[in-house]
Every structure is written in C-alpha cells, then in structure tokens.
Design a protein around this motif. Structure first.
Motif, PDB file in Angstrom:
ATOM      1  N   GLY A  39      46.718 -34.169  30.459  1.00  0.00           N
ATOM      2  CA  GLY A  39      45.790 -33.638  29.482  1.00  0.00           C
ATOM      3  C   GLY A  39      46.214 -34.142  28.119  1.00  0.00           C
ATOM      4  N   ILE A  40      45.574 -33.654  27.081  1.00  0.00           N
ATOM      5  CA  ILE A  40      45.927 -34.094  25.721  1.00  0.00           C
ATOM      6  C   ILE A  40      46.089 -32.888  24.819  1.00  0.00           C
ATOM      7  CG2 ILE A  40      43.471 -34.398  25.117  1.00  0.00           C
ATOM      8  CD1 ILE A  40      44.365 -36.729  23.288  1.00  0.00           C
ATOM      9  N   GLY A  41      47.165 -32.889  24.036  1.00  0.00           N
ATOM     10  CA  GLY A  41      47.413 -31.811  23.093  1.00  0.00           C
ATOM     11  C   GLY A  41      46.646 -32.012  21.796  1.00  0.00           C
ATOM     12  N   ILE A  87      61.015 -30.910  28.561  1.00  0.00           N
ATOM     13  CA  ILE A  87      61.514 -32.010  29.373  1.00  0.00           C
ATOM     14  C   ILE A  87      60.284 -32.593  30.052  1.00  0.00           C
ATOM     15  CG2 ILE A  87      62.104 -30.462  31.305  1.00  0.00           C
ATOM     16  CD1 ILE A  87      64.509 -32.358  31.866  1.00  0.00           C
ATOM     17  N   THR A  88      60.119 -33.905  29.989  1.00  0.00           N
ATOM     18  CA  THR A  88      58.828 -34.482  30.334  1.00  0.00           C
ATOM     19  C   THR A  88      58.949 -35.903  30.877  1.00  0.00           C
ATOM     20  OG1 THR A  88      56.632 -34.994  29.400  1.00  0.00           O
ATOM     21  CG2 THR A  88      58.513 -35.350  27.956  1.00  0.00           C
ATOM     22  N   LEU A  89      58.001 -36.283  31.728  1.00  0.00           N
ATOM     23  CA  LEU A  89      57.857 -37.692  32.057  1.00  0.00           C
ATOM     24  C   LEU A  89      57.465 -38.440  30.784  1.00  0.00           C
ATOM     25  CD1 LEU A  89      55.920 -37.685  35.466  1.00  0.00           C
ATOM     26  CD2 LEU A  89      58.383 -37.737  35.070  1.00  0.00           C
ATOM     27  N   LEU A 117      54.811 -33.610  27.267  1.00  0.00           N
ATOM     28  CA  LEU A 117      55.478 -33.129  26.045  1.00  0.00           C
ATOM     29  C   LEU A 117      56.047 -34.313  25.265  1.00  0.00           C
ATOM     30  CD1 LEU A 117      57.052 -29.822  27.405  1.00  0.00           C
ATOM     31  CD2 LEU A 117      55.129 -30.071  25.809  1.00  0.00           C
ATOM     32  N   ASN A 118      55.320 -35.427  25.323  1.00  0.00           N
ATOM     33  CA  ASN A 118      55.628 -36.582  24.475  1.00  0.00           C
ATOM     34  C   ASN A 118      54.967 -36.343  23.125  1.00  0.00           C
ATOM     35  OD1 ASN A 118      56.910 -38.831  26.335  1.00  0.00           O
ATOM     36  ND2 ASN A 118      55.279 -37.868  27.532  1.00  0.00           N
ATOM     37  N   ASP A 177      55.894 -31.923  33.344  1.00  0.00           N
ATOM     38  CA  ASP A 177      56.792 -31.480  32.276  1.00  0.00           C
ATOM     39  C   ASP A 177      57.167 -30.016  32.471  1.00  0.00           C
ATOM     40  OD1 ASP A 177      54.399 -30.211  31.641  1.00  0.00           O
ATOM     41  OD2 ASP A 177      53.988 -31.434  29.876  1.00  0.00           O
ATOM     42  N   GLU A 178      58.005 -29.507  31.563  1.00  0.00           N
ATOM     43  CA  GLU A 178      58.393 -28.103  31.610  1.00  0.00           C
ATOM     44  C   GLU A 178      59.002 -27.702  30.266  1.00  0.00           C
ATOM     45  OE1 GLU A 178      57.965 -25.021  32.256  1.00  0.00           O
ATOM     46  OE2 GLU A 178      58.224 -25.356  34.434  1.00  0.00           O
ATOM     47  N   TRP A 179      58.843 -26.431  29.929  1.00  0.00           N
ATOM     48  CA  TRP A 179      59.542 -25.869  28.775  1.00  0.00           C
ATOM     49  C   TRP A 179      61.020 -25.736  29.144  1.00  0.00           C
ATOM     50  CZ3 TRP A 179      55.817 -25.939  25.325  1.00  0.00           C
ATOM     51  CH2 TRP A 179      54.528 -25.527  25.641  1.00  0.00           C
TER      52      TRP A 179
END
Length: 244
Positions: free
Chosen positions: A132-134, A179-181, A141-142, A67-69
């Motif tokens: 990882g997990i938020g 923007i993310t897988l 970034l889902n 992902d990315e900002w």
C-alpha cells in the motif's frame, strides 16, 4: 508501469485478489508478500472467499510479511502480525512453516533483517510483492529518505506514520521504529503491485507516479519498475493527469 483504475475500492480489491489467484494457478509454490492495513483488507476478504470456494490454493505457496512495528508480535492488537492473522491466516488452512514474518521482538533485529533477506534469496526471490502507500509516500515502512537500494532494514518512523498508525490501536501507542522489506525487494520482485484507494491518497499517488523520482517520496521508485502494476480506485486516481 501499468496503471489500472477501477470504479470502486471493491472492484480494485477484487482485481488485486485476481492477480494473486492467477499467480498461484500458474506457480503454486510462489513467494508472495502481503501488507497489512486498510488498503489490502478487501483483497484479503476476496482471497479468503476464493480459498473457501476452492478457486485458489495456498497450500504450496509461502507468504512473507511486509513489515512490523518494532517491539510487537501477533499478540499485540494493532501489530501487522495481528492484522494478518486475524484477517487472513486464521481463515485459511495454512502450514505455519509457510508463513515467514519478522520477529520484531528479537534481540538482534539486524539479524532478523538478514534472516528474511537470506530466506527470500534462497527461495528464488519474490514472485509478487504487494504494497500500500502511506500519506508521505512510504511503502511498507520505507520512510522518506530511504535509499532505493536497501533490502530488509530497520527504519525510524516519520511523525505522520506515528500519527496515522494510531488508528490501528485501541489506545495511544508509542511507535518509534519499524522493520521492513526494502525498496530493493520491490524492484527485484517478479511482480511489484501497489494498491491504493480513496481520495485521501490521491495527492501522494499523483506525486509518486507522475512527479519527481527521488528518495523524498519512496513510492516514486515505482516509476523505475517497468513491470510494476498499480491498482487504484477512482478516488485514489483522481489527481492523476492524462490517465483514462
């Protein structure tokens, strides 16, 4: 879903690195997704060490960024690209053509999603996708509310993600989109791997792995992936029930 619990973050990180090394030994041209952030840092250190010691060879594999900002690239301190370049790519002899990441400064971000989706599809799908997990259960970034059937996409960042994300920057930074897988990528990966450490993640880990499965907790999708691997240290696993 197989849950493995390790005494320390270092033990968990080594186990995650060993998974990657085993995959590359079996299939040198694997397609592997690496995340950025605190959780993978130990794993990446081990992989760099393995590469320097000749125990793992990255020369034939292709690495996909998770992902990315939006609006950032590798020149932006705190970006996902900057993290992976600084902590991983710069320490390896990698062919730049074998590193595929989102261009989060592209004029057509939907087109970027399509480019990454097409790349993964045309190369036989992901062999390993590590996440990882938020604190709100996001993967990549889902964010909460993200449908489980999405591939790469743009996301509106949740307030907790914006707040926690500030730790990666030297000064307060405006973060609005990512923007993310997608979670569909995780479900279709030949090996889906979650890594988490520390007691601060214990509540969301337990909710994700043993609670209700739904889009309000994106990481709960792991319960729908029979072949998923979950690697936790003792702290992150401390609120799980009936796990030895």
């Amino acid at each position: 879903m197989k849950i493995s619990i390790y005494p320390t973050n270092d033990d968990m990180s080594k186990a995650a690195a060993d998974l990657v090394a085993a995959q590359l030994a079996e299939k040198p041209n694997s397609l592997i997704v690496f995340p950025s952030g605190e959780s993978p840092s130990g794993m990446l250190r081990y992989l760099v060490q393995y590469a320097n010691d000749g125990k793992v060879d990255f020369s034939q594999c292709t690495i996909i960024g998770l992902d990315e900002w939006v609006g950032m690239d590798e020149r932006d301190y705190g970006s996902c690209k900057h993290y992976l370049h600084t902590n991983f790519f710069n320490h390896l002899d990698l062919d730049p053509e074998r590193v595929v990441m989102f261009d989060a400064k592209a004029g057509d971000l939907e087109g970027e999603c399509e480019r990454i989706n097409n790349f993964i599809g045309s190369h036989g799908g992901l062999d390993i996708m590590i996440v990882g997990i938020g604190m709100n259960g996001h993967l990549g970034l889902n964010e909460p509310g993200t449908p489980f059937d999405l591939y790469a996409h743009l996301s509106e960042l949740a307030p907790i993600t914006v707040e926690v994300g500030q730790k990666y920057f030297k000064q307060e930074t405006v973060l609005t989109q990512g923007i993310t897988l997608g979670l569909k990528h995780l479900q279709e990966a030949k090996m889906a791997v979650l890594i988490a450490s520390g007691e601060k993640k214990a509540t969301i880990v337990a909710e994700s792995l043993q609670g209700h499965v739904g889009t309000d907790v994106p990481a709960s999708v792991l319960q729908n992936i029979p072949h998923a691997r979950v690697l936790l240290d003792k702290g992150a696993a401390s609120e799980l029930e009936h796990i030895s």
